[in-house]
Design an enzyme around this catalytic site. Sequence first.
Site, PDB file in Angstrom:
ATOM      1  N   ARG A 231       0.837  -1.194   0.000  1.00  0.00           N
ATOM      2  CA  ARG A 231       0.000   0.000   0.000  1.00  0.00           C
ATOM      3  C   ARG A 231       0.874   1.246   0.000  1.00  0.00           C
ATOM      4  NH1 ARG A 231      -3.394  -2.389  -1.800  1.00  0.00           N
ATOM      5  NH2 ARG A 231      -5.517  -2.797  -1.135  1.00  0.00           N
ATOM      6  N   GLU A 260      -3.678   7.641  -5.165  1.00  0.00           N
ATOM      7  CA  GLU A 260      -4.052   6.823  -6.329  1.00  0.00           C
ATOM      8  C   GLU A 260      -5.415   7.275  -6.827  1.00  0.00           C
ATOM      9  OE1 GLU A 260      -3.596   2.579  -6.079  1.00  0.00           O
ATOM     10  OE2 GLU A 260      -1.757   2.755  -4.924  1.00  0.00           O
ATOM     11  N   HIS A 281      -0.754  -0.069  -9.794  1.00  0.00           N
ATOM     12  CA  HIS A 281      -1.480  -0.957  -8.871  1.00  0.00           C
ATOM     13  C   HIS A 281      -2.021  -2.188  -9.607  1.00  0.00           C
ATOM     14  CE1 HIS A 281      -3.674  -0.933  -4.758  1.00  0.00           C
ATOM     15  NE2 HIS A 281      -3.533  -2.178  -5.191  1.00  0.00           N
TER      16      HIS A 281
HETATM   17  N1  LIG Z   1      -0.609  -4.336  -5.253  1.00  0.00           N
HETATM   18  C1  LIG Z   1      -1.587  -5.197  -5.291  1.00  0.00           C
HETATM   19  O1  LIG Z   1      -2.190  -5.426  -6.339  1.00  0.00           O
HETATM   20  C2  LIG Z   1      -1.973  -5.937  -4.047  1.00  0.00           C
HETATM   21  C3  LIG Z   1      -2.643  -7.175  -4.177  1.00  0.00           C
HETATM   22  C4  LIG Z   1      -2.924  -7.906  -3.025  1.00  0.00           C
HETATM   23  C5  LIG Z   1      -2.584  -7.389  -1.766  1.00  0.00           C
HETATM   24  N2  LIG Z   1      -1.983  -6.176  -1.675  1.00  0.00           N
HETATM   25  C6  LIG Z   1      -1.598  -5.647  -0.350  1.00  0.00           C
HETATM   26  O2  LIG Z   1      -0.558  -6.450   0.170  1.00  0.00           O
HETATM   27  C7  LIG Z   1      -0.533  -6.298   1.589  1.00  0.00           C
HETATM   28  C8  LIG Z   1      -0.335  -7.670   2.252  1.00  0.00           C
HETATM   29  O3  LIG Z   1      -1.424  -8.520   1.945  1.00  0.00           O
HETATM   30  P1  LIG Z   1      -1.589  -9.950   2.675  1.00  0.00           P
HETATM   31  O4  LIG Z   1      -2.762 -10.597   2.028  1.00  0.00           O
HETATM   32  O5  LIG Z   1      -0.300 -10.626   2.747  1.00  0.00           O
HETATM   33  O6  LIG Z   1      -2.024  -9.455   4.142  1.00  0.00           O
HETATM   34  P2  LIG Z   1      -1.983 -10.296   5.502  1.00  0.00           P
HETATM   35  O7  LIG Z   1      -3.004  -9.659   6.381  1.00  0.00           O
HETATM   36  O8  LIG Z   1      -2.073 -11.752   5.248  1.00  0.00           O
HETATM   37  O9  LIG Z   1      -0.517  -9.988   6.071  1.00  0.00           O
HETATM   38  C9  LIG Z   1      -0.147  -8.738   6.594  1.00  0.00           C
HETATM   39  C10 LIG Z   1       0.897  -8.983   7.667  1.00  0.00           C
HETATM   40  O10 LIG Z   1       1.356  -7.713   8.127  1.00  0.00           O
HETATM   41  C11 LIG Z   1       1.625  -7.868   9.519  1.00  0.00           C
HETATM   42  N3  LIG Z   1       1.648  -6.548  10.173  1.00  0.00           N
HETATM   43  C12 LIG Z   1       0.616  -5.738  10.488  1.00  0.00           C
HETATM   44  N4  LIG Z   1       1.064  -4.617  11.062  1.00  0.00           N
HETATM   45  C13 LIG Z   1       2.423  -4.733  11.129  1.00  0.00           C
HETATM   46  C14 LIG Z   1       3.443  -3.884  11.604  1.00  0.00           C
HETATM   47  N5  LIG Z   1       3.183  -2.702  12.165  1.00  0.00           N
HETATM   48  N6  LIG Z   1       4.728  -4.316  11.492  1.00  0.00           N
HETATM   49  C15 LIG Z   1       5.026  -5.512  10.925  1.00  0.00           C
HETATM   50  N7  LIG Z   1       4.084  -6.376  10.473  1.00  0.00           N
HETATM   51  C16 LIG Z   1       2.794  -5.969  10.567  1.00  0.00           C
HETATM   52  C17 LIG Z   1       0.507  -8.749  10.043  1.00  0.00           C
HETATM   53  O11 LIG Z   1       0.891  -9.376  11.270  1.00  0.00           O
HETATM   54  C18 LIG Z   1       0.351  -9.744   8.893  1.00  0.00           C
HETATM   55  O12 LIG Z   1       1.114 -10.917   9.132  1.00  0.00           O
HETATM   56  C19 LIG Z   1      -1.847  -5.590   1.965  1.00  0.00           C
HETATM   57  O13 LIG Z   1      -1.576  -4.225   2.164  1.00  0.00           O
HETATM   58  C20 LIG Z   1      -2.683  -5.746   0.721  1.00  0.00           C
HETATM   59  O14 LIG Z   1      -3.638  -4.732   0.593  1.00  0.00           O
HETATM   60  C21 LIG Z   1      -1.652  -5.463  -2.781  1.00  0.00           C
END
Ligand SMILES: NC(=O)c1ccc[n+]([C@@H]2O[C@H](COP(=O)([O-])OP(=O)(O)OC[C@H]3O[C@@H](n4cnc5c(N)ncnc54)[C@H](O)[C@@H]3O)[C@@H](O)[C@H]2O)c1
Length: 309
Positions: A231, A260, A281
């Site tokens: 993000r 965005e 994105h």
């Molecule tokens: N660019 C894209 O097209 C796209 C596509 C899918 C997901 N995403 C983004 O990717 C990111 C990750 O997705 P995911 O499905 O793996 O999420 P997820 O919820 O499975 O994993 C996120 C992890 O971040 C950790 N976390 C939260 N706060 C934290 C902090 N302060 N310090 C360290 N770790 C912390 C959580 O413990 C969790 O393990 C999200 O922001 C999602 O929106 C982007």
Amino acid sequence: MTEIVITEFMDEAAVAALKARYIVHHDPELFGKPDELARLVADIPALIVRNQTQVRGEVLAAAKNLKVVGRLGVGLDNIDMEACSARGIKVFPATGANSLSVVEYVIGTAMTLLRGAYFANAAMLAGEFPKTRLIGREIAGKRMGLVGFGAIARDAARHARALGMTVAAYDPYVPAGDAWNGIEKLELDALLSTSDVISIHLPLTPETRGLIGKAAFARMKPDAILINAARGGIMDEAALVAALKGGRLGGAALDVFEQEPLKADGAKIFAGTPNLILTPHIAGNTVESNGRVSGLVAERVMAALEGRA
Ligand SMILES: NC(=O)c1ccc[n+]([C@@H]2O[C@H](COP(=O)([O-])OP(=O)(O)OC[C@H]3O[C@@H](n4cnc5c(N)ncnc54)[C@H](O)[C@@H]3O)[C@@H](O)[C@H]2O)c1
């Protein structure tokens, strides 16, 4: 009367499956028409969005009969989850369905940046043949540092290892007792200072906003590659540009941005920055993931409307 409103693009087969059972209004550009959206959601039980539709404030207030929100993706920062929960509105993300596409984006951009190949284009189109200037690096043997160790990061770790990388991760919220899939667990500073490829996989929260800023870039190896397909807002864009322009970072790929969609004004900050790949994105969007994400969300929304979820 319309039953399901879809405000952004969705795979045609999944839209057809919804239309076979419900009255559906699908406008891939509706997210940019707030007045029309507020009017259309007035009586519907189900709304399906990607990440550009803000499901909060006026939209939620207008949607008086809303029961279900389908999210064509996984990030929930565009949805007021507290307000939905207070009103008993169920929210269904497409958890896991686009992970592989994000992982392939991370590995693909990391390889391209390590190799330096992407940047030969401009020189070659200008008639140069920069064979001796372009000595790239292999990905095998490098260390992948994952910031956040949730679903996508774990998938990325598996792929990185298969390519011969060593992998470490930072995530203080992984529950005690988790085996970390055998991945090395590090504090953030140690992860940033020892990784060759740093990939961010966090949600955007008050705690993660600006987490990768000036101090974080100062810790990175000068030839490290940084990838943010999580993000915008987690990483400080000005600090990244300063690091790349100052030769204190090897390269970066950004798929997500503070604002965005990124428009000409917002893009100015990146002008003239070397070794930078910008994408709109799309890390999680491929033909294949769009089919999986749309199919899963269509099924979950129908199940909820039919009392099966
Ligand atoms: N660019 C894209 O097209 C796209 C596509 C899918 C997901 N995403 C983004 O990717 C990111 C990750 O997705 P995911 O499905 O793996 O999420 P997820 O919820 O499975 O994993 C996120 C992890 O971040 C950790 N976390 C939260 N706060 C934290 C902090 N302060 N310090 C360290 N770790 C912390 C959580 O413990 C969790 O393990 C999200 O922001 C999602 O929106 C982007």
